[in-house]
Structure formats: structure tokens, C-alpha cells
Design an enzyme around this catalytic site. Sequence first.
Site, PDB file in Angstrom:
ATOM      1  N   LYS A  22       0.842  -1.213   0.000  1.00  0.00           N
ATOM      2  CA  LYS A  22       0.000   0.000   0.000  1.00  0.00           C
ATOM      3  C   LYS A  22       0.874   1.259   0.000  1.00  0.00           C
ATOM      4  CE  LYS A  22      -1.609   1.725   4.038  1.00  0.00           C
ATOM      5  NZ  LYS A  22      -1.368   3.154   4.327  1.00  0.00           N
ATOM      6  N   ASN A  23       1.913   1.276   0.850  1.00  0.00           N
ATOM      7  CA  ASN A  23       2.685   2.510   1.027  1.00  0.00           C
ATOM      8  C   ASN A  23       3.681   2.772  -0.087  1.00  0.00           C
ATOM      9  OD1 ASN A  23       1.187   3.049   3.265  1.00  0.00           O
ATOM     10  ND2 ASN A  23       2.712   2.313   4.733  1.00  0.00           N
ATOM     11  N   ARG A  93      -3.551  10.155   4.342  1.00  0.00           N
ATOM     12  CA  ARG A  93      -2.260  10.837   4.550  1.00  0.00           C
ATOM     13  C   ARG A  93      -1.494  10.947   3.234  1.00  0.00           C
ATOM     14  NH1 ARG A  93       0.750  13.987   8.121  1.00  0.00           N
ATOM     15  NH2 ARG A  93       2.952  13.528   7.855  1.00  0.00           N
ATOM     16  N   CYS A 117      -4.374   8.060   9.493  1.00  0.00           N
ATOM     17  CA  CYS A 117      -4.460   7.517  10.857  1.00  0.00           C
ATOM     18  C   CYS A 117      -4.049   8.571  11.886  1.00  0.00           C
ATOM     19  CB  CYS A 117      -3.539   6.297  11.003  1.00  0.00           C
ATOM     20  SG  CYS A 117      -4.069   4.898  10.033  1.00  0.00           S
ATOM     21  N   ARG A 122       1.338  14.818  13.370  1.00  0.00           N
ATOM     22  CA  ARG A 122       1.909  14.382  12.086  1.00  0.00           C
ATOM     23  C   ARG A 122       2.127  15.614  11.205  1.00  0.00           C
ATOM     24  NH1 ARG A 122      -0.939   9.019   9.766  1.00  0.00           N
ATOM     25  NH2 ARG A 122       1.133   8.703   8.835  1.00  0.00           N
ATOM     26  N   PRO A 123       3.154  16.411  11.537  1.00  0.00           N
ATOM     27  CA  PRO A 123       3.387  17.651  10.777  1.00  0.00           C
ATOM     28  C   PRO A 123       3.881  17.362   9.356  1.00  0.00           C
ATOM     29  CG  PRO A 123       5.155  17.280  12.342  1.00  0.00           C
ATOM     30  CD  PRO A 123       4.139  16.211  12.598  1.00  0.00           C
ATOM     31  N   ILE A 124       3.903  18.396   8.534  1.00  0.00           N
ATOM     32  CA  ILE A 124       4.464  18.246   7.173  1.00  0.00           C
ATOM     33  C   ILE A 124       5.572  19.272   6.941  1.00  0.00           C
ATOM     34  CG2 ILE A 124       2.377  17.225   6.135  1.00  0.00           C
ATOM     35  CD1 ILE A 124       1.722  20.034   5.060  1.00  0.00           C
ATOM     36  N   ASP A 125       6.180  19.725   8.038  1.00  0.00           N
ATOM     37  CA  ASP A 125       7.208  20.772   7.919  1.00  0.00           C
ATOM     38  C   ASP A 125       8.408  20.342   7.076  1.00  0.00           C
ATOM     39  OD1 ASP A 125       7.513  19.016  10.224  1.00  0.00           O
ATOM     40  OD2 ASP A 125       9.373  20.092  10.562  1.00  0.00           O
ATOM     41  N   GLN A 126       8.746  19.068   7.092  1.00  0.00           N
ATOM     42  CA  GLN A 126       9.895  18.610   6.293  1.00  0.00           C
ATOM     43  C   GLN A 126       9.559  18.582   4.803  1.00  0.00           C
ATOM     44  OE1 GLN A 126      13.036  18.021   7.861  1.00  0.00           O
ATOM     45  NE2 GLN A 126      11.761  19.090   9.371  1.00  0.00           N
ATOM     46  N   ASP A 307       4.848   0.294  11.899  1.00  0.00           N
ATOM     47  CA  ASP A 307       3.555  -0.245  11.439  1.00  0.00           C
ATOM     48  C   ASP A 307       3.352  -1.696  11.844  1.00  0.00           C
ATOM     49  OD1 ASP A 307       3.567   1.556   8.253  1.00  0.00           O
ATOM     50  OD2 ASP A 307       3.182   2.181  10.318  1.00  0.00           O
ATOM     51  N   ILE A 329       8.773   6.321  16.609  1.00  0.00           N
ATOM     52  CA  ILE A 329       8.424   7.174  15.466  1.00  0.00           C
ATOM     53  C   ILE A 329       7.309   8.162  15.799  1.00  0.00           C
ATOM     54  CG2 ILE A 329       7.654   7.192  13.046  1.00  0.00           C
ATOM     55  CD1 ILE A 329      10.364   5.814  13.403  1.00  0.00           C
ATOM     56  N   ARG A 399      -8.596   0.022   4.587  1.00  0.00           N
ATOM     57  CA  ARG A 399      -7.760   0.991   3.877  1.00  0.00           C
ATOM     58  C   ARG A 399      -6.456   0.333   3.438  1.00  0.00           C
ATOM     59  NH1 ARG A 399      -6.076   5.487   7.419  1.00  0.00           N
ATOM     60  NH2 ARG A 399      -4.939   6.015   5.524  1.00  0.00           N
TER      61      ARG A 399
HETATM   62  C1  EPZ Z   1       4.406   6.766   6.266  1.00  0.00           C
HETATM   63  O1  EPZ Z   1       3.763   7.818   6.956  1.00  0.00           O
HETATM   64  C2  EPZ Z   1       3.391   5.640   6.236  1.00  0.00           C
HETATM   65  N1  EPZ Z   1       2.192   6.090   5.545  1.00  0.00           N
HETATM   66  C3  EPZ Z   1       3.032   5.202   7.662  1.00  0.00           C
HETATM   67  O2  EPZ Z   1       2.218   4.042   7.552  1.00  0.00           O
HETATM   68  C4  EPZ Z   1       4.309   4.806   8.397  1.00  0.00           C
HETATM   69  O3  EPZ Z   1       3.984   4.532   9.744  1.00  0.00           O
HETATM   70  C5  EPZ Z   1       5.321   5.951   8.346  1.00  0.00           C
HETATM   71  O4  EPZ Z   1       5.574   6.319   6.963  1.00  0.00           O
HETATM   72  C6  EPZ Z   1       6.650   5.555   8.974  1.00  0.00           C
HETATM   73  O5  EPZ Z   1       7.166   4.433   8.321  1.00  0.00           O
HETATM   74  C7  EPZ Z   1       2.193   6.111   4.194  1.00  0.00           C
HETATM   75  O6  EPZ Z   1       3.180   5.770   3.558  1.00  0.00           O
HETATM   76  C8  EPZ Z   1       0.932   6.569   3.528  1.00  0.00           C
HETATM   77  P1  EPZ Z   1       6.896   9.863   8.243  1.00  0.00           P
HETATM   78  P2  EPZ Z   1       4.437   9.298   6.941  1.00  0.00           P
HETATM   79  O7  EPZ Z   1       6.860  11.131   7.489  1.00  0.00           O
HETATM   80  O8  EPZ Z   1       5.132   9.501   5.656  1.00  0.00           O
HETATM   81  C9  EPZ Z   1       7.551  13.075  11.640  1.00  0.00           C
HETATM   82  C10 EPZ Z   1       0.375   2.661   7.880  1.00  0.00           C
HETATM   83  O9  EPZ Z   1      -0.048   2.086   8.898  1.00  0.00           O
HETATM   84  N2  EPZ Z   1       7.446  14.073  10.561  1.00  0.00           N
HETATM   85  O10 EPZ Z   1       7.985   8.866   7.957  1.00  0.00           O
HETATM   86  O11 EPZ Z   1       3.415  10.273   7.384  1.00  0.00           O
HETATM   87  C11 EPZ Z   1       6.238  12.345  11.891  1.00  0.00           C
HETATM   88  O12 EPZ Z   1       5.418  13.088  12.761  1.00  0.00           O
HETATM   89  C12 EPZ Z   1       0.844   4.100   7.985  1.00  0.00           C
HETATM   90  O13 EPZ Z   1       0.485   2.146   6.729  1.00  0.00           O
HETATM   91  C13 EPZ Z   1       7.740  15.396  10.841  1.00  0.00           C
HETATM   92  O14 EPZ Z   1       8.074  15.754  11.973  1.00  0.00           O
HETATM   93  O15 EPZ Z   1       5.506   9.120   8.114  1.00  0.00           O
HETATM   94  C14 EPZ Z   1       6.709  11.057  12.512  1.00  0.00           C
HETATM   95  O16 EPZ Z   1       6.960  11.261  13.882  1.00  0.00           O
HETATM   96  C15 EPZ Z   1       0.683   4.662   9.391  1.00  0.00           C
HETATM   97  N3  EPZ Z   1       7.661  16.308   9.832  1.00  0.00           N
HETATM   98  C16 EPZ Z   1       8.038  10.795  11.806  1.00  0.00           C
HETATM   99  O17 EPZ Z   1       8.446  12.053  11.245  1.00  0.00           O
HETATM  100  C17 EPZ Z   1       7.297  15.951   8.550  1.00  0.00           C
HETATM  101  O18 EPZ Z   1       7.258  16.845   7.665  1.00  0.00           O
HETATM  102  C18 EPZ Z   1       7.939   9.781  10.668  1.00  0.00           C
HETATM  103  O19 EPZ Z   1       6.886  10.209   9.815  1.00  0.00           O
HETATM  104  C19 EPZ Z   1       7.010  14.598   8.289  1.00  0.00           C
HETATM  105  C20 EPZ Z   1       7.093  13.668   9.309  1.00  0.00           C
END
Ligand code: EPZ
Length: 427
Positions: A22-23, A93, A117, A122-126, A307, A329, A399
Site C-alpha cells: 500500500k505505502n 495521509r 491515521c 503528524r506535521p508536514i514541515d519537512q 507499522d 516514530i 484501507r
Molecule cells: C508513512 O507515513 C506511512 N504512511 C506510515 O504508515 C508509516 O507509519 C510511516 O511512513 C513511517 O514508516 C504512508 O506511507 C501513507 P513519516 P508518513 O513522514 O510519511 C515526523 C500505515 O499504517 N514528521 O515517515 O506520514 C512524523 O510526525 C501508515 O500504513 C515530521 O516531523 O511518516 C513522525 O513522527 C501509518 N515532519 C516521523 O516524522 C514531517 O514533515 C515519521 O513520519 C514529516 C514527518
Amino acid sequence: MEKYVIRGGKPLFGDIEVSGAKNAALPVILSTIVVGDKCVIENVPDVSDVRLCLNIIEKMGGKIDKIDKTTYAIDTTSVKAETAPYELVKKMRGSYYIVGAELGRFGKSYVGLPGGCDLGVRPIDQHVKGFEALGATVNVDGKHIEAECKKGALKANNIYFDVVSVGATINVMIAASRAQGVTIIENAAREPHVVDVANFLNSCGAKVSGAGTDTIKVNGVSKLRGCSYAIIPDMIEAGTYMIAAAVTGGKLNIKNVIPKHLESISAKMEEMGIEIEELDDSVIVTGKADLERINLKTLPYPGFPTDMGPQMCVLMCLAHGLSLLSEGIFTNRFRYVEELRRMGANIKVHDRTARIEGGHPFLPANVRAVDLRAGVAVVLAGLVANGRTEVEDIYHIERGYDDLVGKLRAVGADIRKVDYPDYTFQS
Ligand code: EPZ
């Protein structure tokens, strides 16, 4: 409304075929927008998030042809910028990948904020940091992400992520694939689905190297062309069925996997005493009674995946003694613990660590899926508990799991999906 009804206590035996990841499927499908041509994507999982992505692309002017159960032709030649439908985008997401794809192709994007979820903050600042480094002006308000590159095309740059982020790594890689010059992404996520998206982009003529390491180089190109591409198998779905074999005391042959992607999962399960046999593209997992307690921390790949935390917690509940599960995480990934407690689990959560007093049998109960992986965790506990367990809010589970009921029933689980009246109070 629909729910699962499970009669647990039966060991599972037989073969289970793992679907596409899925991801990986979500970013590959949405990054066809940056390609602007016809792509054929194979091994696509039949899950609601994927159907949502395909629907979004159609609403944006793309053309989708379903070739067979897992293969789609996606033509984004006629996709228009800034037309992603808000009501669909806010449901998951992965919608944020539309921003990277639109910026790469059109130099501008206007997309509703993503949903997904509830795992805490879950910020998007990066993501924003990456897009701004590439020359875009980005505004995020309470509802939308608006990004635009004044000069019309993105300019390459060096980007160092403050946090290892799967989404931001993939999103910036997609945008940079058509930026002018060579972009270097440092402190990048190394997940297999990051590599899958890089391989897809390269099949379309992009020049991405280093995916799977913490430094990715993207040599931008002015044009991409359509290709045929097959999605990798879903390592989290595979891991979930590995746990299903272990918790029910059965034996499952889990097919269509890449064993290397499962290394951290296999290692921790073997530490508990579970027998795992690795073949070229399958793993055979045999459950056993007396499990060893362990300590576990979820980490970015190749560490133990976040996950798989909820599913592993169910297995740890069966091991006598105190086990510790630390979430490395997300800030609030333990919402499922309350549901497991209703089923007899003895778990105490403090900050980002769960203290699991194992050895108590799971009891049948009426529970709900509070998010995707939390939902499949209570299904696993229901497969263990002697008696009838009902799981509501199963839309979360559907999902991300392709035909969960069908695959479990085929190996002996007594699980079925039933309709029930929606008594939600109509104000
Ligand atoms: C992806 O989410 C997956 N979702 C998640 O799977 C998975 O848990 C996660 O990666 C980690 O492997 C999809 O691919 C759709 P991250 P994502 O950005 O991209 C922080 C599932 O069950 N962060 O790697 O949102 C964030 O808050 C789902 O299939 C920032 O601070 O995860 C987290 O603490 C759940 N700023 C950490 O980084 C940002 O701009 C990792 O998040 C982005 C993230």
C-alpha cells in the site's frame, strides 16, 4: 455499517499470498501525475486508499483503465493542475504526494491538507522545507497546502531532513525528478517503498540514485515518459500474517515476499522462539506455545517498523513475563492498547513505552479498529481468544489490507464480515 465477527481459538494452517505494498502503491500511483503520460502499474493492492488515489486522478482529468484485478493503465496526460478534490484528498495521509507531483510538472499545486491515521502529531514541515529548498513558495493554512514556483520550474538544491521522514523523502524525490539540476537529499528515509518509488521514476526516465541509503541524488530531467511497473510486495501485510501464524500456534507459508524486507520482523520473532524458514520469495512461520519475553523499539528502516508495533504487541502479550515495547516514530501510537485491555491484556503505557505483562489469555470482546494497524491487531487477538469477538469501524482496516477476511478464511480462520444497522444518533 459493517463489522467483523470472529470465533477464535483455532490455529491457522496453509498458504497466504501477499499483495502489493500500500505505502508504495499510493506514491507510485500519485506520481504518475509528474510523468504526464500513460503508465501501466501492476501488483496494485485492492484497498480503499488505492481506490481513492485512482478516483482522485480521474477527478483531476486523468484516465484510468482497470486491466485486471491488480493492474491499471493510468494516463495523466490531461490532468489539470490544482484540481485535486478536497473531499477525497482529506481522507488519507498519502494525498500529500499530489503536491510534489504537481510542483514537479506544473510548478504549482493547491491541495487539501491530508488526513490518515491518528497517530499523534503528524506535521508536514519537512515536506515544506524540501519544496522551499527547490524554489517553491509554500503556504499551509488550516485546510490547504498551496505551493508555487515563481520561475515556473523548480531548481535543484541540497536538502537535509531534520527528521527521517518516509513521506517527505518520497515527496521531494518526486518534485526534484523534474527540477533543473542535481538535488541531494540527506538524512533520507530508507524504506523499501522509497526505493520502489525511485525505481518507478527511473523507469519513466528520471535519474534517481542512492534510494535505500540516507543520501539520495536526483538529477532532474525536463520530460518523463510512461512505463510499465510492478509494485513490491507489502512487507507489513506479510509481517501481519507472520504474527497470525505465531499467535494462533499454526503454520503459514506466506508467499510473494522479499525476505530481506522482513529481516527485523523475523529477528524479533525468532528472539521470542518462533521458528521462521526463509525461502526465495516466501517465509514459513510456525507458532509455538512457550514464547520468550523481549524488549522492542520501533525505528526507521531497517529497524523494526512502527507499522508492525500493534501486531507484535499482541504476540508479546502471549509471552510470560514483562516485555517492553517502545515507539520510536509517532507520539501516540498506543491507542490500540485500550482495545487490547478490553480483551484481557495487561498493558500499561507510560510516555512512548508500553509495559506488557504477558501470559494472560485473550478474552473475546466487542472492540473497534481505532486506526489501520490497531484494527488488525484486535483481529489477531480475536483469532486467539476462545469465543466470539466483534470488531467495528473496520473501514480503517480495509484501507490497507487486501481481502483480509478471504485470506484468513482460506487458512482456517472463522471470521466473517457482517452488516449491522447504524444506530449512530441522528441529531
Ligand atoms: C508513512 O507515513 C506511512 N504512511 C506510515 O504508515 C508509516 O507509519 C510511516 O511512513 C513511517 O514508516 C504512508 O506511507 C501513507 P513519516 P508518513 O513522514 O510519511 C515526523 C500505515 O499504517 N514528521 O515517515 O506520514 C512524523 O510526525 C501508515 O500504513 C515530521 O516531523 O511518516 C513522525 O513522527 C501509518 N515532519 C516521523 O516524522 C514531517 O514533515 C515519521 O513520519 C514529516 C514527518
